[in-house]
Write an enzyme that holds these catalytic residues in place. Structure first.
Site, PDB file in Angstrom:
ATOM      1  N   PRO A  11       0.789  -1.223   0.000  1.00 29.53           N
ATOM      2  CG  PRO A  11      -0.130  -1.115   2.123  1.00 29.53           C
ATOM      3  CD  PRO A  11       0.524  -2.061   1.173  1.00 29.53           C
ATOM      4  CG  ASN A  12      -0.249   4.295   1.338  1.00 31.22           C
ATOM      5  OD1 ASN A  12      -1.213   4.880   0.851  1.00 31.22           O
ATOM      6  ND2 ASN A  12      -0.316   3.665   2.498  1.00 31.22           N
ATOM      7  NE  ARG A  19       3.981   6.633   1.614  1.00 36.30           N
ATOM      8  CZ  ARG A  19       4.298   5.401   1.962  1.00 36.30           C
ATOM      9  NH1 ARG A  19       4.893   4.585   1.120  1.00 36.30           N
ATOM     10  NH2 ARG A  19       4.027   4.970   3.157  1.00 36.30           N
ATOM     11  CE1 TYR A  24       8.937   5.029   2.659  1.00 38.13           C
ATOM     12  CE2 TYR A  24       7.455   6.908   2.864  1.00 38.13           C
ATOM     13  CZ  TYR A  24       7.916   5.693   3.323  1.00 38.13           C
ATOM     14  OH  TYR A  24       7.359   5.127   4.440  1.00 38.13           O
ATOM     15  CG  ASN A  75       8.409  -2.056   0.046  1.00 35.74           C
ATOM     16  OD1 ASN A  75       7.907  -2.226   1.158  1.00 35.74           O
ATOM     17  ND2 ASN A  75       8.952  -0.914  -0.324  1.00 35.74           N
ATOM     18  CB  ALA A  78       1.540  -0.029   6.056  1.00 39.41           C
ATOM     19  CG  HIS A  81       5.351  -2.359   9.911  1.00 38.42           C
ATOM     20  ND1 HIS A  81       6.673  -2.741   9.940  1.00 38.42           N
ATOM     21  CD2 HIS A  81       5.277  -1.307   9.048  1.00 38.42           C
ATOM     22  CE1 HIS A  81       7.370  -1.926   9.142  1.00 38.42           C
ATOM     23  NE2 HIS A  81       6.546  -1.065   8.588  1.00 38.42           N
ATOM     24  CG  ASP A  88       0.155 -17.577   7.803  1.00 37.67           C
ATOM     25  OD1 ASP A  88       1.215 -17.671   8.454  1.00 37.67           O
ATOM     26  OD2 ASP A  88      -0.974 -17.579   8.338  1.00 37.67           O
ATOM     27  CD  GLU A  99      10.834  -7.619   5.031  1.00 35.12           C
ATOM     28  OE1 GLU A  99      11.285  -8.680   5.538  1.00 35.12           O
ATOM     29  OE2 GLU A  99      10.218  -6.762   5.695  1.00 35.12           O
ATOM     30  CG  HIS A 101      11.221  -2.388   4.345  1.00 33.03           C
ATOM     31  ND1 HIS A 101       9.859  -2.278   4.313  1.00 33.03           N
ATOM     32  CD2 HIS A 101      11.499  -3.601   4.866  1.00 33.03           C
ATOM     33  CE1 HIS A 101       9.326  -3.381   4.804  1.00 33.03           C
ATOM     34  NE2 HIS A 101      10.301  -4.208   5.147  1.00 33.03           N
ATOM     35  CB  SER A 103      12.507   4.421   4.778  1.00 34.31           C
ATOM     36  OG  SER A 103      11.527   3.525   5.288  1.00 34.31           O
ATOM     37  NE  ARG A 108      10.128   6.008   8.388  1.00 33.38           N
ATOM     38  CZ  ARG A 108       9.178   5.824   7.482  1.00 33.38           C
ATOM     39  NH1 ARG A 108       9.317   4.896   6.548  1.00 33.38           N
ATOM     40  NH2 ARG A 108       8.091   6.570   7.497  1.00 33.38           N
ATOM     41  NE  ARG A 112       7.028   4.230   9.792  1.00 29.44           N
ATOM     42  CZ  ARG A 112       5.928   4.347   9.046  1.00 29.44           C
ATOM     43  NH1 ARG A 112       5.607   3.412   8.183  1.00 29.44           N
ATOM     44  NH2 ARG A 112       5.159   5.420   9.139  1.00 29.44           N
TER      45      ARG A 112
END
Ligand code: DQA
Length: 146
Positions: A11-12, A19, A24, A75, A78, A81, A88, A99, A101, A103, A108, A112
């Site tokens: 998301p986002n 953003r 970012y 990635n 959110a 977390h 799963d 994985e 990220h 940032s 942070r 997070r």
């Protein structure tokens, strides 16, 4: 036949570049997609690049990748977390998982610092900006050639 990497974004991340650019950066998700496709092509890999704001889409795509891909770069944004469901889904497949990220989540807010997905990820790249995606593609190529 070329190996296939699914590159999944939560998301986002559709707002990348607009953003919180101080966190970012200014590159968009389309820029990231183009960079990943170009690098993957040079490395002889194919990419399937997707983004969704919906948790169930990410679960469905991980399940799809289980059959259709040779590796997953994700990635989860959110959902990293919060999402046992994405963990799963990843745990149900034996593919290499990286994985990413953008940032450094550990620098942070404390909420997070924990990622459910990290329990399954074979490698984790944080805090390298959007270059992290390219590092992930390169590392996936190494893993897939071993
Ligand atoms: C993120 C970090 C997450 O904490 C955040 O919710 C995101 C993006 C990153 O790429 O740095 O949306 O995954």
């Amino acid at each position: 036949m070329s190996k296939v990497i699914y590159i999944l974004n939560g998301p986002n991340l559709n707002l990348l570049g607009k953003r919180e650019p101080e966190i970012y950066g200014y590159q968009t998700l389309d820029d990231v997609r183009a960079q990943c496709e170009e690098l993957a092509g040079e490395l002889g890999l194919k990419t399937v690049f997707r983004q969704s704001n919906a948790e169930h889409d990410l679960v469905d795509w991980v399940q799809e990748a289980r059959e259709a891909a040779d590796g997953i770069i994700i990635n989860p944004a959110a959902y990293s977390h919060t999402s046992v469901a994405i963990l799963d889904a990843l745990s149900a497949c034996t593919l290499p998982v990286i994985e990413v990220h953008v940032s450094n989540i550990h620098q942070r807010e404390s909420f997070r610092h924990h990622s459910y997905v990290s329990a399954r990820a074979d490698a984790i790249i944080v805090g390298c900006g959007v270059e992290g995606y390219q590092l992930a593609v390169r590392h996936m190529a190494t893993r897939l050639s071993d």
